[in-house]
Motif scaffolding. Structure first.
Motif, PDB file in Angstrom:
ATOM      1  N   ALA A  39       0.826  -1.216   0.000  1.00  0.00           N
ATOM      2  CA  ALA A  39       0.000   0.000   0.000  1.00  0.00           C
ATOM      3  C   ALA A  39       0.859   1.264   0.000  1.00  0.00           C
ATOM      4  O   ALA A  39       0.557   2.238  -0.693  1.00  0.00           O
ATOM      5  N   LYS A  40       1.942   1.242   0.782  1.00  0.00           N
ATOM      6  CA  LYS A  40       2.799   2.433   0.887  1.00  0.00           C
ATOM      7  C   LYS A  40       3.453   2.774  -0.447  1.00  0.00           C
ATOM      8  O   LYS A  40       3.596   3.934  -0.825  1.00  0.00           O
ATOM      9  N   PHE A  41       3.858   1.726  -1.144  1.00  0.00           N
ATOM     10  CA  PHE A  41       4.481   1.882  -2.456  1.00  0.00           C
ATOM     11  C   PHE A  41       3.470   2.479  -3.435  1.00  0.00           C
ATOM     12  O   PHE A  41       3.793   3.372  -4.233  1.00  0.00           O
ATOM     13  N   GLU A  47       1.023   4.395  -2.742  1.00  0.00           N
ATOM     14  CA  GLU A  47       0.767   5.819  -2.456  1.00  0.00           C
ATOM     15  C   GLU A  47       1.688   6.683  -3.305  1.00  0.00           C
ATOM     16  O   GLU A  47       1.304   7.722  -3.815  1.00  0.00           O
ATOM     17  N   LYS A  48       2.930   6.209  -3.436  1.00  0.00           N
ATOM     18  CA  LYS A  48       3.918   6.960  -4.211  1.00  0.00           C
ATOM     19  C   LYS A  48       3.739   6.743  -5.708  1.00  0.00           C
ATOM     20  O   LYS A  48       3.938   7.647  -6.506  1.00  0.00           O
TER      21      LYS A  48
END
Lengths: 129, 156
Positions: A96-98, A100-101
């Motif tokens: 998920a964090k990846f 976001e970018k």
């Protein structure tokens, strides 16, 4: 005159052999595992960036190295394919964090299905081989 | 000021006592023939390792320690067990098909080789769960033998 000819031939030979050398080294460099084109496209879009030998993401490449994927033994490959199906199915990958970018790397439902179906059928086929 | 401290301490204590009445369901049931150590032929040290290092979270039977019954620890433990069983429930081993067994075996092998399982905090609280090199080797030998056997089996 002969010297000049020799020089040209040598140069030409060098040129050819250098090209051959390069060609023999390079293909493995960007080689993804053997897989259907639609699967390959999805993997190159959303997975290969981190899951390859030269990745800076050690954790990702330790878990799964798509560049050396086809060197895995049968059992290891069944396992890796199973993990691919599972993590994609449960939306654990890409992280998920990846996303976001890099929101454009998100898998669509159709792409997920391509990956999951392929991983499952390929894994089960390996059991019978 | 002093009064305030006493009141908040008392409130905390009451809250602690009240939460003891809300406990997760215990992960305890009868051991069946579907459990990996009952259905598979394995050396006794491997069996013992499964029992000591895996089954608390990867089966339907947890050996609880006294403080596991106290909330909020009980809830934390429960979370571990839920996740563990979701990943792999060895109480259902015999019911898995060969494909799922191979995947699970390879997964176990990888986790043991990389030392990611059993979890470090678990090993700290359960010394008997620590897998020494020899035990690791014995487990991996069993895993390899079992998975080879499954791979070479003709389709039923």
């Amino acid at each position: 005159m002969i010297r000049k000819k020799h020089f040209v031939i040598t140069l030409f030979a060098l040129f050819v052999s250098a090209g051959w050398l390069k060609a023999s080294v390079n293909p493995t460099e960007t080689k993804a595992p053997v897989m259907p084109d639609n699967v390959k496209a999805v993997i190159e879009k959303s997975c290969f960036g981190c899951h390859n030998t030269d990745s800076k993401n050690d954790k990702a490449k330790e878990k799964l190295d798509l560049k050396t994927f086809d060197t895995l033994g049968k059992k290891e490959m069944i396992h890796a394919l199973g993990e691919i199906a599972e993590t994609v199915e449960e939306n654990e990958m890409p992280p998920a964090k990846f996303l976001e970018k890099f929101p454009d790397k998100k898998l669509t439902d159709a792409e997920k299905k391509i990956l999951i179906d392929w991983a499952k059928s390929e894994g089960k086929a390996l059991m019978k081989k | 000021m002093k009064k305030l401290i006493i009141i908040s301490a008392a409130a905390l204590f009451v809250a602690f006592v009240v939460t003891q009445f809300f406990q997760p369901e215990k992960n305890i049931s009868e051991s069946t023939e579907n459990l990996v150590i009952n259905s598979e032929n394995m050396p006794s040290e491997v069996k013992e390792a499964f029992q000591n290092a895996c089954l608390d979270c990867h089966s339907n039977n947890t050996k609880y320690l006294w403080y596991h019954k106290i909330s909020p620890v009980s809830w934390m433990i429960n979370q571990h067990i839920t996740n563990g069983k979701k990943e792999l429930n060895l109480s259902e081993w015999k019911t898995l098909d060969d494909y799922d067994k191979i995947k699970a075996l390879e997964d176990m092998k990888q986790e043991i080789e990389r030392g990611t399982m059993p979890l470090k905090p678990y090993v700290m609280m359960h010394r008997e769960a620590k897998l020494d090199k020899e035990t690791q080797k014995a487990i991996i030998e069993w895993i390899d033998k079992k998975s080879d056997e499954l791979m070479n089996q003709p389709e039923e």
